[in-house]
Design a protein around this motif. Structure first.
Motif, PDB file in Angstrom:
ATOM      1  N   GLY A 209     -94.231  45.215 -25.358  1.00 34.47           N
ATOM      2  CA  GLY A 209     -93.033  44.542 -24.741  1.00 34.47           C
ATOM      3  C   GLY A 209     -93.492  44.429 -23.343  1.00 34.47           C
ATOM      4  N   VAL A 210     -93.925  45.668 -22.951  1.00 36.46           N
ATOM      5  CA  VAL A 210     -94.085  46.004 -21.443  1.00 36.46           C
ATOM      6  C   VAL A 210     -95.014  44.865 -20.766  1.00 36.46           C
ATOM      7  N   LEU A 211     -96.005  44.179 -21.627  1.00 41.74           N
ATOM      8  CA  LEU A 211     -96.624  43.138 -20.925  1.00 41.74           C
ATOM      9  C   LEU A 211     -96.024  41.624 -21.133  1.00 41.74           C
ATOM     10  N   GLU A 212     -94.618  41.532 -21.534  1.00 39.40           N
ATOM     11  CA  GLU A 212     -93.951  40.437 -21.661  1.00 39.40           C
ATOM     12  C   GLU A 212     -94.319  39.354 -20.445  1.00 39.40           C
ATOM     13  N   ASN A 213     -93.744  39.981 -19.308  1.00 35.13           N
ATOM     14  CA  ASN A 213     -93.531  39.173 -18.204  1.00 35.13           C
ATOM     15  C   ASN A 213     -94.878  38.874 -17.518  1.00 35.13           C
TER      16      ASN A 213
END
Length: 247
Positions: A209-213
């Motif tokens: 999730g930390v890489l979503e952006n």
């Protein structure tokens, strides 16, 4: 006829249970919705003016609330699926404020239980390749959509390397049939026009999730690269029912 029933019997038996496999574990993962939501956000944007829509193959309705929250408040949604168990889950999952706008029932894509010209748009997500006959399913979608109405099939892209795992999968291998030549033949047979076969810029998973952006930024860049954009995870077949002749 027997092969038609055999095919749908196999598909129905599979999706009534939806046994553990890579696709089930990935698509059902709590972190996965970003990529599916990209597809439904595209559909909501494309169908923004539609008041009556039909989804063929609603499954468990994992993104149904997300989709309808982005559609006009007076939009009436009908969803069908070949399997009863996923439909029960979809009914239970549906947000209370959407209950009056939604109808769910069992049906197969090649035999839709609706009158001609019943909907402004008909769409499916990762379902066309499960049909016993893609031309027949598209012909039914054409039949139940109004003149000038949208028919949209969001499908896995046969060119994406990750989809090679499905080459020998009896449930999923039909996705490799979505070629430009086949799309032209299917839509011609179905009586559809204005065919567009395009790639949706979805390239990356939803996790971590930390890489979503970062994923979103990279996808916007890759969408503008002529060669690389052909290898996104998602291909879209878009067509419409011809307008009725005047006079």
């Amino acid at each position: 006829m027997s092969s038609f029933h055999e095919h749908h019997g196999q598909q129905k038996s599979f999706f009534e249970v939806d046994p553990a496999r890579v696709a089930t574990r990935v698509f059902g993962h709590p972190s996965f919705p970003r990529t599916m939501q990209c597809k439904f956000a595209f559909l909501a944007h494309t169908l923004a003016g539609c008041r009556k829509v039909l989804e063929v193959g609603v499954g468990k309705g994992l993104q149904l609330t997300y989709f309808l929250d982005r559609m006009p408040e007076d939009c009436q949604y009908t969803g069908v699926d070949i399997a009863e168990a996923p439909l029960r889950e979809a009914r239970e999952r549906l947000a209370p404020h959407l209950q009056s706008r939604v109808t769910l029932q069992a049906a197969v894509g090649e035999r839709l239980p609706f009158e001609d010209r019943s909907f402004d748009a008909v769409f499916c997500v990762d379902v066309l390749h499960h049909a016993a006959s893609q031309p027949s399913m598209l012909a039914e979608m054409r039949r139940v959509v109004r003149a000038g109405g949208h028919v949209i099939c969001v499908e896995p892209n046969p060119l994406h390397p990750a989809n090679l795992m499905y080459l020998r999968d009896p449930i999923e291998k039909g996705l490799f049939q979505l070629t430009p030549d086949n799309a032209r033949e299917w839509t011609r047979h179905a009586g559809l026009e204005q065919l567009r076969l395009e790639n949706l810029p979805v390239f990356f998973p939803s996790f971590p999730g930390v890489l979503e952006n970062a994923y979103g930024v990279m996808e916007r860049v890759l969408a503008r690269v002529p060669v690389l954009n052909r290898f996104s995870t998602t291909r879209v077949l878009r067509a419409s029912r011809p307008e009725e002749p005047r006079g």
